[in-house]
Write a protein that holds these residues in place. Structure first.
Motif, PDB file in Angstrom:
ATOM      1  N   ARG A   1     -13.878  -9.082   8.781  1.00 47.08           N
ATOM      2  CA  ARG A   1     -13.388  -8.859   7.418  1.00 47.08           C
ATOM      3  C   ARG A   1     -14.501  -8.278   6.572  1.00 47.08           C
ATOM      4  O   ARG A   1     -15.650  -8.708   6.663  1.00 47.08           O
ATOM      5  CB  ARG A   1     -12.878 -10.164   6.817  1.00 47.08           C
TER       6      ARG A   1
ATOM      7  N   THR B   1     -10.356  -6.361   2.274  1.00 45.31           N
ATOM      8  CA  THR B   1      -9.797  -6.969   1.059  1.00 45.31           C
ATOM      9  C   THR B   1     -10.922  -7.551   0.220  1.00 45.31           C
ATOM     10  O   THR B   1     -11.925  -8.030   0.758  1.00 45.31           O
ATOM     11  CB  THR B   1      -8.771  -8.082   1.398  1.00 45.31           C
TER      12      THR B   1
ATOM     13  N   LYS C   1     -10.166  -9.919  -1.844  1.00 45.21           N
ATOM     14  CA  LYS C   1      -9.740 -11.292  -2.165  1.00 45.21           C
ATOM     15  C   LYS C   1      -9.202 -11.973  -0.922  1.00 45.21           C
ATOM     16  O   LYS C   1      -8.176 -11.546  -0.376  1.00 45.21           O
ATOM     17  CB  LYS C   1      -8.627 -11.244  -3.234  1.00 45.21           C
ATOM     18  N   ASP C   2      -9.899 -13.001  -0.479  1.00 50.90           N
ATOM     19  CA  ASP C   2      -9.388 -13.766   0.656  1.00 50.90           C
ATOM     20  C   ASP C   2      -8.304 -14.705   0.132  1.00 50.90           C
ATOM     21  O   ASP C   2      -8.504 -15.403  -0.846  1.00 50.90           O
ATOM     22  CB  ASP C   2     -10.544 -14.562   1.270  1.00 50.90           C
ATOM     23  N   ASP C   3      -7.127 -14.662   0.741  1.00 53.43           N
ATOM     24  CA  ASP C   3      -6.061 -15.552   0.288  1.00 53.43           C
ATOM     25  C   ASP C   3      -5.283 -16.045   1.489  1.00 53.43           C
ATOM     26  O   ASP C   3      -5.596 -15.726   2.642  1.00 53.43           O
ATOM     27  CB  ASP C   3      -5.170 -14.869  -0.754  1.00 53.43           C
ATOM     28  N   SER C   4      -4.216 -16.768   1.216  1.00 50.65           N
ATOM     29  CA  SER C   4      -3.455 -17.389   2.299  1.00 50.65           C
ATOM     30  C   SER C   4      -2.821 -16.349   3.228  1.00 50.65           C
ATOM     31  O   SER C   4      -2.642 -16.584   4.425  1.00 50.65           O
ATOM     32  CB  SER C   4      -2.382 -18.313   1.728  1.00 50.65           C
TER      33      SER C   4
ATOM     34  N   TRP D   1      -4.122 -13.451   4.157  1.00 53.22           N
ATOM     35  CA  TRP D   1      -5.137 -13.001   5.114  1.00 53.22           C
ATOM     36  C   TRP D   1      -5.499 -14.108   6.098  1.00 53.22           C
ATOM     37  O   TRP D   1      -5.784 -13.852   7.267  1.00 53.22           O
ATOM     38  CB  TRP D   1      -6.399 -12.514   4.384  1.00 53.22           C
ATOM     39  N   GLN D   2      -5.491 -15.339   5.577  1.00 56.41           N
ATOM     40  CA  GLN D   2      -5.792 -16.443   6.496  1.00 56.41           C
ATOM     41  C   GLN D   2      -4.730 -16.532   7.589  1.00 56.41           C
ATOM     42  O   GLN D   2      -5.022 -16.738   8.766  1.00 56.41           O
ATOM     43  CB  GLN D   2      -5.879 -17.761   5.730  1.00 56.41           C
TER      44      GLN D   2
ATOM     45  N   ASP E   1      -5.905  -3.997   2.047  1.00 57.07           N
ATOM     46  CA  ASP E   1      -5.173  -4.677   0.982  1.00 57.07           C
ATOM     47  C   ASP E   1      -4.779  -3.680  -0.102  1.00 57.07           C
ATOM     48  O   ASP E   1      -5.635  -3.126  -0.795  1.00 57.07           O
ATOM     49  CB  ASP E   1      -6.093  -5.778   0.405  1.00 57.07           C
TER      50      ASP E   1
ATOM     51  N   SER F   1     -15.260  -6.602   2.381  1.00 59.74           N
ATOM     52  CA  SER F   1     -14.647  -6.758   1.059  1.00 59.74           C
ATOM     53  C   SER F   1     -14.749  -5.513   0.177  1.00 59.74           C
ATOM     54  O   SER F   1     -14.439  -5.563  -1.010  1.00 59.74           O
ATOM     55  CB  SER F   1     -15.263  -7.966   0.350  1.00 59.74           C
TER      56      SER F   1
ATOM     57  N   THR G   1      -5.372 -13.703  10.002  1.00 57.69           N
ATOM     58  CA  THR G   1      -6.560 -13.934  10.814  1.00 57.69           C
ATOM     59  C   THR G   1      -6.292 -14.960  11.907  1.00 57.69           C
ATOM     60  O   THR G   1      -6.579 -14.735  13.088  1.00 57.69           O
ATOM     61  CB  THR G   1      -7.726 -14.402   9.916  1.00 57.69           C
TER      62      THR G   1
END
Ligand SMILES: Nc1ncnc2c1ncn2[C@@H]1O[C@@H]2COP(=O)(O)O[C@H]2[C@H]1O
Length: 886
Positions: free
Chosen positions: A153, A130, A132-135, A137-138, A177, A155, A141
Motif C-alpha cells: 500500500r 490511497t 486514507k486507510d479505511d474498512s 481497504w482492510q 482510490d 499513500s 487487503t
C-alpha cells in the motif's frame, strides 16, 4: 458495426443477439469469437485498418453491467469465457482508434499461449493507492492475502509511480482510490496517464475504486476514468464475498491475459530476432506486420509498410499467382522477389499461408521467408536464395555491442597484415575494410566485421555450399542435388588470355565462301526449314533428332558453326568441320536417354543463342565464340549415361585414370582433343598457330570442366560477385555520373579471368537450360534425365553398388518433385542471374511457367512420367531406343 456510447445505446444492443458480431470491444478490451469453440478471446488491436467482413460492437462494461443489472439479466457475453486486455482508448496511445470505423484487430492466436496463472505467481501482486486507510481497504487487503496475493500500500501518486518505475517489484494490479474527489495526494487520472505513457506498464491492470453513487451519477466520469487508462471500475464495498469474486475475476481474466501478453511480447521479440522475414497481411493483402528482419533485409521501417498493399513491395509487381492460391486457402511455397527500399530486388524462399484466427473464414495471410545475408545488398541476380549457404545474421542483428572492444582489437591485428611483406590481394581488401570501419557507425562496423570474417575463410566461394549445410525440402531433391554437387575437390585449369591474344590462323587453304552453301545443299528441305529456326529459343531439337535420324549434332553443328564463321576463325574448311562433327557425334551414346548427341545439340543451340546477345558479343571475340561452340558440342562426349559417382563406386577405368576427380568432365575434355588431333582429316585446329591453339585448348578445357556440377555454386557465386557489377554501380555512381550515364561498355567485365567467368557461366547455363525451354521440350528433357537416373539406380541395385540417388526409383519417384527441387536449387537463381546479365526474357518466361506447371502437378499428386504425358495436349517424340550410334 455497432457502437454504444451510452446506456441507452447499449440497451439497443441488448435486444440484438451478440452472436451477430464477431468482434466486440468491451470496456476497451477487444474480443473476437472462435467459430470452433464459440468462445470469445482477447485480440490485440492495431490502428487504422479496416477489415472487411468483421462486425464490431463496442460496449463499456460499466454501462453493460449496469444495463444487465437494470434489465435483471446476466450478460450474454459470459465473463467466464472472456480474456481481458488492457485499454487501448487512450488518446496518447499509438493504438488509440480515431473513430470506431478505424478499428481493426491484429489476430495473433495468443489464447493458445495463455499460461496457467499458478505457474506465474509473480503476477499476483496488488498495489493499493490511497491516502486514507479505511474498512474498505482492510477488507480488500485481508481477502487478497487470503487468496495468496501479495499486497502493498502507498499513500500518494508519487509513491505509486515510484513502485512502477523501480522495476523489479512492479505490481500486476493497482487499485486506486477514486472516492475522494479533492484528494490532492492521490490523483487517479495522473497515475493512470503516467503509467500508460510508459510502454512497459501497458499491461498493468488499473482498477478504480469508486463510490456507489459514481456509476449511476455520471456517465461522463465513467468514460473519463476509463479513457485515462483504467481497466476496471469497482464500486466500494466491505463485503468480503464481493471482493473474493472481484479478485478471482481479476486473476482469471486480467492477470491471465497479462501473462498471455507477456508471452505474446516474447513471441514478438522472438519474431524480431528470427532470421526469417515474416510479413502478415490482412485479407486485402495490406501489410499489417513485418518483423525486424523485414526491415533489415528490405530496408523499410515498419511504418513504411504497415497498411501498404503487399504488391507494392513485390519486385515483379505481379503477386497475383500467390494471392490467388492463398485466397483459395492453398499454401504457397516458392521464390518471391521483393523490392528493397534502395530499388534492388531480393529473392527469398517463401512459404505463404492463410491464417484463420476466428470464424470459418481466413483472417490473415502470413508470409514466412528464409533470409540469408547474401540476399541483402547483393546486386541484381545475386544468389540470396541459395538458402543452403545462409550466413549467421546474429551479429548483424544483435543489440549487444559489448563485443566491440574485441572487434576493435581484431581490426588492429588485421591492420597489421597490411605491413607484412607477403601481402596478398585479400589482405589488401581486409585492410581497406578495416580503414573504412574506423569512420563508420556501429552497425556498419558490425556488418564489415562479418564481411572480414567471411573473407578470411580459405574457400571463399564454396565453403558454405557444402551439402551438409543444406536443408532440402524433400528426399527426391536431397538425392538429386546431393548427387550433383557432392564429389571430391576438383582443380579447375585457369585460363589466362592476354588482351593481345587473337585468333591467329596459319593459313586458310580452303574455299570458305562456298562452305556453308555446299553443306546446306546436302540436307533435306525439311531439315533446312527447321534449321532456319536455329536461333530461336523454341527451336525444336527433338524434331531435328527425328528428321536427322538421330544425327542432330552434325546438322545443327554445321549450321551454327558456319553461321559464326568458325571455319574462318580456325582456318579450316567445311569438310574438316563436317568430318569432325561426324566423329564427335558418333562418340555420343545414342542409347543414353539424356546424355546423347541431342543433348549436345541442345546445349550448342543454347550456346549459340547466348553468343548472339549484345552483352556477350561485346565481351567475346571470334576465337572465344569458336571455343564456346566447340566446348558445347563436345562437353559430354562419350558420356556413359551414368554419373561420375557411379564410375567411382564401380571402380571404372575412367575413375581410376582421373583419381575420382572430375572424372566425366576430364574424360570429355581429354577425348575431345584426342579425337580431334589424332587424325589430320578432322583436326579443326590444324590451321591455328601454336600459341593460339594453346589458348583455344585451355579455353575449351576450362569450359568443359566448368560443366561439372560439384562446382556449380562456386562458379555461380564467382560470376555474381565479379560480373554483375552494373547494379552496384547504379547504387553508387562515381565521378558525378548518374546510373544512366554508365554505359554497358564502361561496366562490362574486361579482364581475361572475368571473361572466363562469363564463358563458364554461359556453358553452364546452356548445359542445364532444359527447364527454361518451352513446356513440351522441358517435359521431354525431364522425362529423359529421369529415365537415365532410373537406369543407373537399376544397375546399382543389380550390381550391389551404393545407390547414389535412391529416390530415383522408376516406381516411386515423383518427377514433378525432382524438377521443382532441381529448379529451386540449381536453375532459378542461376537463370535469374544469367538473364540479368544477358537479358533474355523468353528464357525466364518459360522457366517461371514451367516451374508453376511442375508445382501444379505436384499439388495434384501427379508422379509418373506417363501421368504427366497424359496431361500434355500433344504427344512428344519418343525416348531414343537402345540401338546406339557409338
Ligand atoms: N531437368 C533436369 N532434372 C534433373 N536433373 C537435371 C536436369 N537437367 C540436367 N540435370 C542434371 O544436371 C546435370 C548437369 O551436368 P550433366 O549434363 O553432366 O548432368 C546433368 C544432370 O545430371
Amino acid at each position: 458495426m455497432g457502437y454504444a456510447s451510452n446506456s441507452k445505446d447499449v440497451f439497443k444492443y441488448r435486444h440484438e443477439s451478440i452472436e451477430k458480431y464477431n468482434i466486440v470491444t468491451l470496456d476497451h478490451r477487444v474480443y473476437s469469437k472462435s467459430a470452433d469453440t464459440d468462445e470469445w478471446n482477447v485480440r490485440r488491436p492495431v490502428k487504422n485498418s479496416g477489415t472487411a467482413g468483421n462486425r464490431i460492437l463496442i460496449i463499456l462494461t460499466a454501462m453493460w453491467d449496469n444495463c444487465c443489472r437494470r434489465s435483471g439479466s446476466t450478460s450474454d457475453l459470459s465473463r467466464e469465457t472472456v480474456d481481458a486486455y488492457s485499454p487501448i482508448n487512450r488518446s496518447d496511445s499509438p493504438l488509440a482508434p480515431q473513430t470506431p470505423e478505424n478499428f481493426n484487430y491484429y489476430m495473433f492466436g495468443c489464447s493458445k499461449y495463455i499460461q496457467d496463472l499458478r505457474s506465474n505467481p509473480m503476477l499476483k501482486k496488488i498495489l493499493i493507492v490511497t491516502s486514507k486507510d479505511d474498512s474498505v481497504w482492510q477488507s480488500v487487503t485481508t481477502t487478497a492475502r487470503n487468496l495468496d496475493w501479495a499486497v502493498n500500500r502507498v499513500s500518494s501518486s508519487e509513491e505509486a509511480l515510484e513502485c512502477f518505475h523501480k522495476g523489479n517489484e512492479v505490481p500486476a494490479v493497482a487499485f486506486v482510490d477514486c472516492r475522494h474527489q479533492n484528494d490532492k495526494t492521490v490523483d487517479a487520472h495522473q497515475i493512470a496517464r503516467s503509467l500508460r505513457s510508459i510502454r512497459k506498464n501497458a499491461h498493468v491492470v488499473l482498477v478504480a475504486l469508486v463510490r456507489k453513487s459514481f456509476v449511476v451519477r455520471n456517465e461522463k466520469d465513467v468514460t473519463s476514468i476509463l479513457t485515462s487508462g483504467f481497466n476496471k471500475i469497482i464500486v466500494e464495498t466491505c463485503n468480503k464475498n464481493v471482493w473474493i469474486k472481484e479478485l478471482q475475476q481479476l486473476e482469471k481474466e486480467d492477470i491471465s491475459v497479462r501473462s498471455m501478453l507477456i508471452q505474446q511480447d516474447a513471441v514478438l521479440a522472438a519474431l524480431d530476432k528470427t532470421k526469417d522475414l515474416v510479413i502478415i497481411t490482412d485479407l486485402k493483402h495490406n501489410i499489417q506486420y513485418m518483423n525486424k528482419m523485414g526491415s533489415i533485409v528490405l530496408g523499410y521501417a515498419p511504418e513504411d509498410v504497415v497498411n501498404q498493399p503487399l504488391a507494392v513491395f513485390h519486385q515483379l509487381g505481379d503477386i497475383d499467382q500467390i494471392t490467388k492460391k492463398l485466397q483459395k486457402n492453398i499454401e504457397w511455397d516458392g521464390k518471391v522477389s521483393w523490392k528493397c527500399k534502395n530499388g534492388e530486388p531480393v529473392y527469398l524462399q517463401c512459404r505463404a499461408f492463410p491464417f484463420r484466427s476466428f470464424g470459418k473464414e481466413t483472417t490473415n495471410f502470413i508470409y514466412v521467408q528464409e533470409t540469408i545475408a547474401e540476399g541483402h545488398g547483393y546486386p541484381r541476380g545475386s544468389v540470396p536464395s541459395i538458402r543452403k549457404g545462409s550466413y549467421d545474421l546474429k551479429s548483424i542483428n544483435s543489440d549487444d555491442f559489448s563485443f566491440k572492444g574485441a572487434q576493435s582489437a581484431r581490426r588492429q591485428s588485421l591492420a597489421k597484415l597490411h605491413n607484412l611483406p607477403l601481402e596478398a590481394p585479400i589482405t589488401k581488401v581486409i585492410s581497406l575494410i578495416c580503414t573504412a570501419q574506423e569512420n563508420s557507425n556501429d552497425q556498419v562496423v558490425q556488418i564489415l566485421d562479418k564481411v572480414v570474417d567471411i573473407l578470411r575463410v580459405t574457400e571463399l566461394y564454396s565453403s558454405h555450399l557444402k551439402t551438409e549445410n543444406i536443408k532440402f525440402d524433400d528426399p527426391v531433391t536431397s538425392d538429386l542435388i546431393g548427387a550433383l554437387i557432392t564429389q571430391g575437390p576438383m582443380h579447375v585449369t585457369s585460363t589466362r588470355r592476354s588482351s593481345n591474344d587473337s585468333a591467329t590462323v596459319k593459313n586458310q587453304p580452303y574455299g570458305m565462301g562456298i562452305a556453308k552453301m555446299n553443306f546446306m545443299t546436302s540436307v533435306t528441305p525439311q531439315i533446312k526449314e527447321l534449321l532456319d529456326m536455329s536461333l530461336y529459343w523454341d527451336f525444336n531439337v527433338f524434331k531435328l533428332e527425328e528428321l536427322s535420324m538421330k544425327r542432330p549434332l552434325v546438322h545443327l553443328g554445321m549450321n551454327l558453326l558456319m553461321h559464326f564463321e568458325v571455319h574462318k576463325t580456325l582456318g579450316c574448311d567445311e569438310r574438316t568441320l563436317h568430318a569432325w562433327l561426324t566423329v564427335i557425334e558418333s562418340h555420343y551414346h545414342a542409347k543414353n536417354t539424356y546424355h546423347n548427341s541431342t543433348h549436345a545439340a541442345d546445349v550448342l543451340q543454347a550456346t549459340a543463342m547466348f553468343l548472339e546477345k549484345d552483352r556477350i558479343k561485346r565481351l567475346l571475340d571470334q576465337l572465344d565464340e569458336a571455343c564456346c561452340l566447340i566446348a558445347a558440342i563436345t562437353h559430354d562426349i562419350d558420356h556413359p549415361g551414368k554419373s561420375s559417382a557411379f564410375l567411382c563406386n564401380s571402380q571404372n577405368d575412367l575413375a581410376i585414370l582421373y583419381n575420382d576427380i572430375s572424372v566425366l568432365e576430364s574424360h570429355h575434355a581429354a577425348l575431345t582433343f584426342k579425337l580431334t588431333t589424332r587424325d589430320e582429316r578432322l583436326n579443326i585446329f590444324k590451321g591455328l598457330e601454336k600459341d593460339t591453339y594453346k589458348v583455344v585448348r585451355q579455353n575449351i578445357i576450362d569450359m568443359i570442366l566448368a560443366t561439372e556440377m560439384t562446382k556449380h555454386f562456386e562458379h555461380l557465386a564467382k560470376f555474381v560477385s565479379v560480373c554483375n557489377k552494373p547494379s552496384s554501380l547504379d547504387e553508387a555512381p562515381v565521378d558525378g555520373l548518374t546510373p544512366s550515364d554508365v554505359s554497358p561498355e564502361t561496366i562490362a567485365p574486361t579482364s581475361a579471368e572475368e571473361v572466363n567467368l562469363v564463358k563458364r557461366m554461359l556453358i553452364k547455363c546452356a548445359d542445364v537450360s532444359n527447364p527454361t525451354r518451352p513446356l513440351k521440350m522441358c517435359v521431354e528433357w525431364a522425362k529423359r534425365i529421369a529415365e537415365e537416373y532410373f537406369n543407373q539406380t537399376d544397375e546399382e541395385k543389380i550390381n550391389h553398388l551404393p545407390v547414389v540417388m535412391p529416390m530415383f526409383d522408376r516406381v516411386t519417384c515423383s518427377i514433378p518433385k525432382s524438377q521443382i527441387g532441381f529448379m529451386d536449387y540449381i536453375i532459378n537463381d542461376m537463370f535469374e542471374t544469367w538473364d540479368s546479365f544477358i537479358d533474355m526474357p523468353e528464357m525466364l518466361y518459360y522457366m517461371r511457367s514451367n516451374y508453376q506447371y511442375w508445382k501444379d502437378l505436384e499439388e495434384k499428386g501427379t508422379i509418373s512420367i506417363n501421368e504427366i504425358c497424359k496431361t500434355m495436349t500433344t504427344t512428344l517424340p519418343k525416348i531414343p531406343e537402345s540401338s546406339g550410334n557409338h
